[in-house]
Write a protein that holds these residues in place. Structure first.
Motif, PDB file in Angstrom:
ATOM      1  N   ALA A 214       0.786  -1.339  -0.077  1.00 16.82           N
ATOM      2  CA  ALA A 214       0.020  -0.025  -0.119  1.00 16.82           C
ATOM      3  C   ALA A 214       0.889   1.308  -0.011  1.00 16.82           C
ATOM      4  CB  ALA A 214      -0.833   0.129   1.404  1.00 16.82           C
ATOM      5  N   ALA A 215       1.889   1.165   0.647  1.00 14.03           N
ATOM      6  CA  ALA A 215       2.755   2.355   0.820  1.00 14.03           C
ATOM      7  C   ALA A 215       3.649   2.449  -0.442  1.00 14.03           C
ATOM      8  CB  ALA A 215       4.020   2.014   1.907  1.00 14.03           C
TER       9      ALA A 215
ATOM     10  N   ARG B  33     -14.146  -7.274   2.452  1.00 10.19           N
ATOM     11  CA  ARG B  33     -15.150  -7.689   1.350  1.00 10.19           C
ATOM     12  C   ARG B  33     -15.544  -6.433   0.813  1.00 10.19           C
ATOM     13  NH1 ARG B  33     -18.834 -12.313   3.801  1.00 10.19           N
ATOM     14  NH2 ARG B  33     -16.952 -12.756   4.789  1.00 10.19           N
ATOM     15  N   LEU B  34     -15.819  -5.478   1.605  1.00 12.53           N
ATOM     16  CA  LEU B  34     -16.564  -4.176   1.186  1.00 12.53           C
ATOM     17  C   LEU B  34     -15.527  -3.552   0.241  1.00 12.53           C
ATOM     18  CD1 LEU B  34     -18.971  -2.577   1.993  1.00 12.53           C
ATOM     19  CD2 LEU B  34     -17.738  -1.088   3.154  1.00 12.53           C
ATOM     20  N   GLY B  35     -14.103  -3.308   0.569  1.00 18.47           N
ATOM     21  CA  GLY B  35     -13.314  -2.937  -0.251  1.00 18.47           C
ATOM     22  C   GLY B  35     -13.155  -3.480  -1.503  1.00 18.47           C
ATOM     23  N   THR B  36     -13.075  -5.034  -1.545  1.00 19.41           N
ATOM     24  CA  THR B  36     -13.068  -5.672  -2.721  1.00 19.41           C
ATOM     25  C   THR B  36     -14.196  -5.373  -3.600  1.00 19.41           C
ATOM     26  OG1 THR B  36     -11.912  -7.216  -1.271  1.00 19.41           O
ATOM     27  CG2 THR B  36     -12.433  -7.932  -3.669  1.00 19.41           C
ATOM     28  N   ALA B  37     -15.368  -5.342  -3.200  1.00 21.31           N
ATOM     29  CA  ALA B  37     -16.711  -5.399  -3.940  1.00 21.31           C
ATOM     30  C   ALA B  37     -16.590  -3.909  -4.682  1.00 21.31           C
ATOM     31  CB  ALA B  37     -17.901  -5.471  -3.036  1.00 21.31           C
ATOM     32  N   VAL B  38     -16.484  -2.635  -3.786  1.00 22.65           N
ATOM     33  CA  VAL B  38     -16.602  -1.599  -4.181  1.00 22.65           C
ATOM     34  C   VAL B  38     -15.382  -1.123  -5.472  1.00 22.65           C
ATOM     35  CG1 VAL B  38     -16.135   0.887  -3.612  1.00 22.65           C
ATOM     36  CG2 VAL B  38     -17.230  -0.538  -1.957  1.00 22.65           C
ATOM     37  N   SER B  39     -14.321  -1.535  -5.003  1.00 27.28           N
ATOM     38  CA  SER B  39     -13.352  -1.643  -5.977  1.00 27.28           C
ATOM     39  C   SER B  39     -13.592  -2.085  -7.450  1.00 27.28           C
ATOM     40  CB  SER B  39     -11.983  -1.568  -5.449  1.00 27.28           C
ATOM     41  OG  SER B  39     -11.478  -2.976  -5.317  1.00 27.28           O
ATOM     42  N   ALA B  40     -13.905  -3.339  -7.339  1.00 30.85           N
ATOM     43  CA  ALA B  40     -13.851  -4.179  -8.389  1.00 30.85           C
ATOM     44  C   ALA B  40     -15.070  -3.621  -9.242  1.00 30.85           C
ATOM     45  CB  ALA B  40     -14.428  -5.737  -7.778  1.00 30.85           C
ATOM     46  N   LEU B  42     -16.179  -0.403  -9.216  1.00 29.26           N
ATOM     47  CA  LEU B  42     -15.626   0.979  -9.907  1.00 29.26           C
ATOM     48  C   LEU B  42     -14.525   0.377 -11.259  1.00 29.26           C
ATOM     49  CD1 LEU B  42     -14.862   2.948  -6.576  1.00 29.26           C
ATOM     50  CD2 LEU B  42     -16.709   3.528  -8.563  1.00 29.26           C
ATOM     51  N   ILE B  43     -13.966  -0.277 -11.049  1.00 30.36           N
ATOM     52  CA  ILE B  43     -12.952  -0.572 -12.044  1.00 30.36           C
ATOM     53  C   ILE B  43     -13.652  -0.936 -13.172  1.00 30.36           C
ATOM     54  CG2 ILE B  43     -10.777  -2.002 -12.774  1.00 30.36           C
ATOM     55  CD1 ILE B  43      -9.878  -1.865  -9.786  1.00 30.36           C
ATOM     56  N   ALA B  64     -10.450   5.794  -9.356  1.00 26.65           N
ATOM     57  CA  ALA B  64     -11.276   5.836  -8.058  1.00 26.65           C
ATOM     58  C   ALA B  64     -11.270   4.349  -7.605  1.00 26.65           C
ATOM     59  CB  ALA B  64     -12.609   6.044  -8.282  1.00 26.65           C
ATOM     60  N   GLY B  65     -11.360   3.465  -8.210  1.00 33.43           N
ATOM     61  CA  GLY B  65     -11.510   1.928  -7.722  1.00 33.43           C
ATOM     62  C   GLY B  65     -10.308   1.547  -7.243  1.00 33.43           C
ATOM     63  N   LEU B  66      -9.022   1.931  -7.982  1.00 36.39           N
ATOM     64  CA  LEU B  66      -7.562   1.551  -7.637  1.00 36.39           C
ATOM     65  C   LEU B  66      -7.240   2.246  -6.416  1.00 36.39           C
ATOM     66  CD1 LEU B  66      -5.881   1.782 -11.065  1.00 36.39           C
ATOM     67  CD2 LEU B  66      -6.393  -0.092 -10.027  1.00 36.39           C
ATOM     68  N   VAL B  67      -7.857   3.418  -6.164  1.00 40.21           N
ATOM     69  CA  VAL B  67      -7.566   4.146  -4.811  1.00 40.21           C
ATOM     70  C   VAL B  67      -8.098   3.405  -3.754  1.00 40.21           C
ATOM     71  CG1 VAL B  67      -7.744   6.410  -3.611  1.00 40.21           C
ATOM     72  CG2 VAL B  67      -6.991   6.569  -5.796  1.00 40.21           C
ATOM     73  N   THR B  68      -9.576   2.953  -3.919  1.00 38.69           N
ATOM     74  CA  THR B  68     -10.217   2.548  -2.761  1.00 38.69           C
ATOM     75  C   THR B  68      -9.587   0.915  -2.489  1.00 38.69           C
ATOM     76  OG1 THR B  68     -12.038   3.007  -3.999  1.00 38.69           O
ATOM     77  CG2 THR B  68     -12.556   1.353  -2.348  1.00 38.69           C
TER      78      THR B  68
END
Lengths: 279, 113
Positions: A214-215, B33-40, B42-43, B64-68
């Protein structure tokens, strides 16, 4: 190649990288970087930035299943992350003072030794006769999980907490200094020194690599090296591959997992030796 | 190796450790799980928009998906730290905090290099 076809090809390659990476507890960078540069002709910076993103995707995608099956040991992970993140941080400071050629050769030998140790223990399903040290006891570095391949619950206790932490520091520093072999070195360290079951080592390594990456990934973001049209399909494919790979790994026997590791470690050892010789 | 699960709740420190581990793993698992779902999502949406439509914000959605995705592992260390501290486990709270500080320092250092 049309943009759609190119995106789909990158996506497909990334699925394979996610599959392998999630099962063996490493980022899959050893697949992503050569594939993007040699197969698809992207420049090295774009490929390395996409690879950093792919490490996070592998880690996050696989962690969902490994946590649900209680194979990841979050305590061991958080404790060892202190070593790996500090190592990554200091790698940049000490880079100028260390003989890189010597480091490459040294780590090549270490990797070859790890391959030998993994091969020698290929028939060992679970570590036996582990005597936990004081630090492991104090930090409660233990756990249990239901092993789907063995059909029973496995309880384990870690040992060698401080040597393990030092090796994680080294693995973080090496990843920063040499750009290769961070994840590959973590699993044998947990396996050989901390005597954790191989599945726990793999899943915990997988969990850890996301934090260090991440860093690195944020730095690439700020520098503008992350091309969304390359890193996007890579991340998506790797996430899919990791979701699949993590479901597959829990059904494998620990001894099978060890055998998969041997050629990989030998490959990294050869790569490091080559870099050391030609440096 | 023992064949049986340690009986939970036989001793009180054992039980509190087991409960702490459970709480942390539950929160971390939910977050991942939330991070994976949201980013997938968006991408995927961004890539489809870029490839199949003339709109220009496809790549921005992907970013935006990659930043998530990049933020997810850091958020899980933060979440674990909060839970450990709330449970009174100072040792692990400090462990998580130092990880976050090292990552932050690495980011700041990497930027200047």
């Amino acid at each position: 190649m049309t943009p759609t076809l190119l995106t789909l090809s990158v996506l497909g390659t990334a699925v394979a990288a996610g599959l392998v990476g999630s099962m063996l507890g490493l980022g899959g960078g050893i697949i992503i970087v050569p594939a993007l540069t040699l197969l698809f002709g992207y420049d090295f910076r774009t490929a390395v930035a996409a690879s950093a993103v792919s490490i996070i995707a592998t880690s996050t995608g696989a962690a969902v299943a490994y946590l649900r099956d209680h194979i990841t040991n979050t305590r061991v992970a958080m404790f060892l992350e202190v070593g790996s993140t500090l190592g990554a941080l200091s790698g940049a400071f000490i880079a100028g003072y260390l003989p890189t050629r010597f480091l490459f050769i040294l780590f090549s030998i270490l990797m070859a030794y790890s391959a030998y140790a993994m091969f020698r223990a290929r028939k060992t399903e679970l570590p036996e006769g582990v005597v936990p040290d004081r630090v492991s006891q104090r930090l409660q570095l233990r756990g249990s999980y239901y092993d789907k391949a063995l059909g029973r619950t496995v309880s384990y206790h870690a040992t060698g907490a401080i040597p393990g932490l030092l090796l994680m520091y080294v693995s973080g520093a090496v990843a920063g200094l040499l750009g290769v072999g961070g994840g590959t070195f973590k699993v044998p360290a947990m396996d050989i020194v901390m005597r954790l079951p191989i599945k726990v080592s793999t899943a915990t390594s997988n969990f850890m690599i996301g934090v260090t990456a991440a860093a690195t990934a944020s730095v690439y973001f700020v520098r503008g090296d992350v091309d969304p049209l390359v890193a996007g399909p890579v991340a998506l494919g790797v996430l899919g591959g990791a979701l699949l790979g993590s479901r597959l790994m829990v059904k494998l026997k620990g001894s099978t997992l060890r055998l998969l590791f041997v050629p990989l470690l030998l490959y990294v050892a050869a790569q490091m030796a080559w870099k050391g010789v030609t440096y | 190796m023992e064949d049986t699960r340690t009986p939970e709740g036989s001793r009180s420190p054992e039980r509190s450790v087991a409960r702490g581990v459970e709480q942390v793993e539950l929160a971390v698992s939910l977050l991942l799980r939330l991070g994976t779902a949201v980013s997938a999502c968006l991408i995927a949406a961004g890539l489809v928009l870029f490839l199949a439509t003339p709109v220009s914000f496809g790549p921005a959605l992907v970013t935006a998906g990659l930043v998530t995705l990049v933020c997810t592992p850091l958020l899980r260390v933060l979440a674990a730290m909060v839970i450990y501290l709330r449970l009174g486990d100072v040792t692990y709270g400090v462990i998580c905090l130092s990880v976050l500080l090292f990552v932050l320092a690495g980011f700041l250092l990497g930027q200047t290099h």
